[in-house]
Design a protein around this motif. Sequence first.
Motif, PDB file in Angstrom:
ATOM      1  N   ALA A  48       8.283   3.609   4.412  1.00  0.00           N
ATOM      2  CA  ALA A  48       7.926   4.288   3.158  1.00  0.00           C
ATOM      3  C   ALA A  48       7.217   5.591   3.511  1.00  0.00           C
ATOM      4  O   ALA A  48       6.792   5.812   4.652  1.00  0.00           O
ATOM      5  N   GLY A  49       7.098   6.461   2.505  1.00  0.00           N
ATOM      6  CA  GLY A  49       6.355   7.700   2.685  1.00  0.00           C
ATOM      7  C   GLY A  49       7.029   8.715   3.580  1.00  0.00           C
ATOM      8  O   GLY A  49       6.357   9.474   4.274  1.00  0.00           O
ATOM      9  N   GLN A  50       8.355   8.766   3.539  1.00  0.00           N
ATOM     10  CA  GLN A  50       9.077   9.721   4.375  1.00  0.00           C
ATOM     11  C   GLN A  50       9.316  11.030   3.619  1.00  0.00           C
ATOM     12  O   GLN A  50       9.295  11.077   2.387  1.00  0.00           O
ATOM     13  N   GLY A  51       9.562  12.105   4.373  1.00  0.00           N
ATOM     14  CA  GLY A  51       9.812  13.399   3.748  1.00  0.00           C
ATOM     15  C   GLY A  51       8.602  13.882   2.973  1.00  0.00           C
ATOM     16  O   GLY A  51       7.491  13.929   3.499  1.00  0.00           O
ATOM     17  N   ASP A  52       8.813  14.237   1.699  1.00  0.00           N
ATOM     18  CA  ASP A  52       7.698  14.732   0.884  1.00  0.00           C
ATOM     19  C   ASP A  52       6.966  13.612   0.152  1.00  0.00           C
ATOM     20  O   ASP A  52       6.078  13.870  -0.660  1.00  0.00           O
ATOM     21  N   LYS A  53       7.322  12.360   0.415  1.00  0.00           N
ATOM     22  CA  LYS A  53       6.675  11.215  -0.224  1.00  0.00           C
ATOM     23  C   LYS A  53       5.473  10.767   0.607  1.00  0.00           C
ATOM     24  O   LYS A  53       5.384  11.043   1.807  1.00  0.00           O
ATOM     25  N   THR A  54       4.550  10.071  -0.028  1.00  0.00           N
ATOM     26  CA  THR A  54       3.377   9.545   0.662  1.00  0.00           C
ATOM     27  C   THR A  54       3.139   8.094   0.264  1.00  0.00           C
ATOM     28  O   THR A  54       3.587   7.637  -0.800  1.00  0.00           O
ATOM     29  N   VAL A  55       2.433   7.392   1.118  1.00  0.00           N
ATOM     30  CA  VAL A  55       1.947   6.048   0.829  1.00  0.00           C
ATOM     31  C   VAL A  55       0.456   6.157   0.566  1.00  0.00           C
ATOM     32  O   VAL A  55      -0.273   6.812   1.320  1.00  0.00           O
ATOM     33  N   THR A  56      -0.016   5.547  -0.511  1.00  0.00           N
ATOM     34  CA  THR A  56      -1.445   5.570  -0.825  1.00  0.00           C
ATOM     35  C   THR A  56      -1.961   4.154  -0.976  1.00  0.00           C
ATOM     36  O   THR A  56      -1.237   3.248  -1.422  1.00  0.00           O
ATOM     37  N   ALA A  57      -3.205   3.960  -0.593  1.00  0.00           N
ATOM     38  CA  ALA A  57      -3.830   2.637  -0.701  1.00  0.00           C
ATOM     39  C   ALA A  57      -5.282   2.799  -1.111  1.00  0.00           C
ATOM     40  O   ALA A  57      -5.953   3.759  -0.705  1.00  0.00           O
ATOM     41  N   HIS A  58      -5.752   1.871  -1.923  1.00  0.00           N
ATOM     42  CA  HIS A  58      -7.161   1.832  -2.324  1.00  0.00           C
ATOM     43  C   HIS A  58      -7.755   0.509  -1.883  1.00  0.00           C
ATOM     44  O   HIS A  58      -7.114  -0.541  -2.006  1.00  0.00           O
ATOM     45  N   ASP A  59      -8.979   0.553  -1.370  1.00  0.00           N
ATOM     46  CA  ASP A  59      -9.670  -0.632  -0.861  1.00  0.00           C
ATOM     47  C   ASP A  59      -8.799  -1.314   0.203  1.00  0.00           C
ATOM     48  O   ASP A  59      -8.489  -2.494   0.118  1.00  0.00           O
ATOM     49  N   LEU A  60      -8.449  -0.542   1.213  1.00  0.00           N
ATOM     50  CA  LEU A  60      -7.583  -1.012   2.299  1.00  0.00           C
ATOM     51  C   LEU A  60      -8.430  -1.707   3.360  1.00  0.00           C
ATOM     52  O   LEU A  60      -9.466  -1.186   3.786  1.00  0.00           O
ATOM     53  N   GLN A  61      -7.985  -2.884   3.796  1.00  0.00           N
ATOM     54  CA  GLN A  61      -8.674  -3.615   4.846  1.00  0.00           C
ATOM     55  C   GLN A  61      -7.651  -4.159   5.833  1.00  0.00           C
ATOM     56  O   GLN A  61      -6.668  -4.806   5.444  1.00  0.00           O
ATOM     57  N   ILE A  62      -7.867  -3.895   7.124  1.00  0.00           N
ATOM     58  CA  ILE A  62      -6.914  -4.258   8.164  1.00  0.00           C
ATOM     59  C   ILE A  62      -7.642  -5.030   9.257  1.00  0.00           C
ATOM     60  O   ILE A  62      -8.709  -4.613   9.726  1.00  0.00           O
ATOM     61  N   ALA A  63      -7.079  -6.162   9.662  1.00  0.00           N
ATOM     62  CA  ALA A  63      -7.571  -6.919  10.813  1.00  0.00           C
ATOM     63  C   ALA A  63      -6.634  -6.636  11.971  1.00  0.00           C
ATOM     64  O   ALA A  63      -5.475  -7.047  11.948  1.00  0.00           O
TER      65      ALA A  63
END
Length: 203
Positions: free
Chosen positions: A112-127
């Motif tokens: 996702a988020g290729q070219g002029d697109k973006t991926v957005t996330a709020h309250d992101l948590q990664i282990a």
Amino acid sequence: MKLKSLTGSRAGRVALAAVPVGIAASLLMGGVAQGAVPVSFAVSGKSFKISADSLVGTGFSQYAGVALTTAGQQGDPKGQTPVAISNITDATLKNLCQSVDVLGPIGLRIEAGQGDKTVTAHDLQIAMSDLKGDAEFTKIRIGVDASTVSGLHQGTAGEFAQDAEGVTINGLKQTSYSTTAGTFNLAGLHLAVVTDGSASCFE
């Protein structure tokens, strides 16, 4: 983590943009029991890969934690994996890829988020267990108590942690056990089952 200077520069190259996580999982179980470490769901125990051309975020914090399988939640040490917990209040990613091996040459790949697109996330948590890339932090604090980091999530009191007002990571390559977000918008989403062994986002 290597910073050019702990006092002068806010930029650094990340081998694991994180606190040290090579610690016994049992040492963190008190914090897990107190709810200081996220255990809202049991992980599969299978790691997956995430890559992105860039990640730009605000409200960053990081501290040690434990990823637990169902068996791990019941006390089996084999189901307890030490990880670095990374929190980002708001994140924007370009050219996101996520992959996981399923069985032999069969894998799942999400882009996702290729070219002029973006991926957005709020309250992101990664282990995560590993992270590589070129990172720049703004207003970073290193060595703070994990229970006092800024943001919505905190770690175990007395544990080493860091936080920052902002973070940018270019050439992100990450191995993770779980990802959660309050909202996760994947523009240009493409999910594919790959059967020829080429699903991995990076080697």
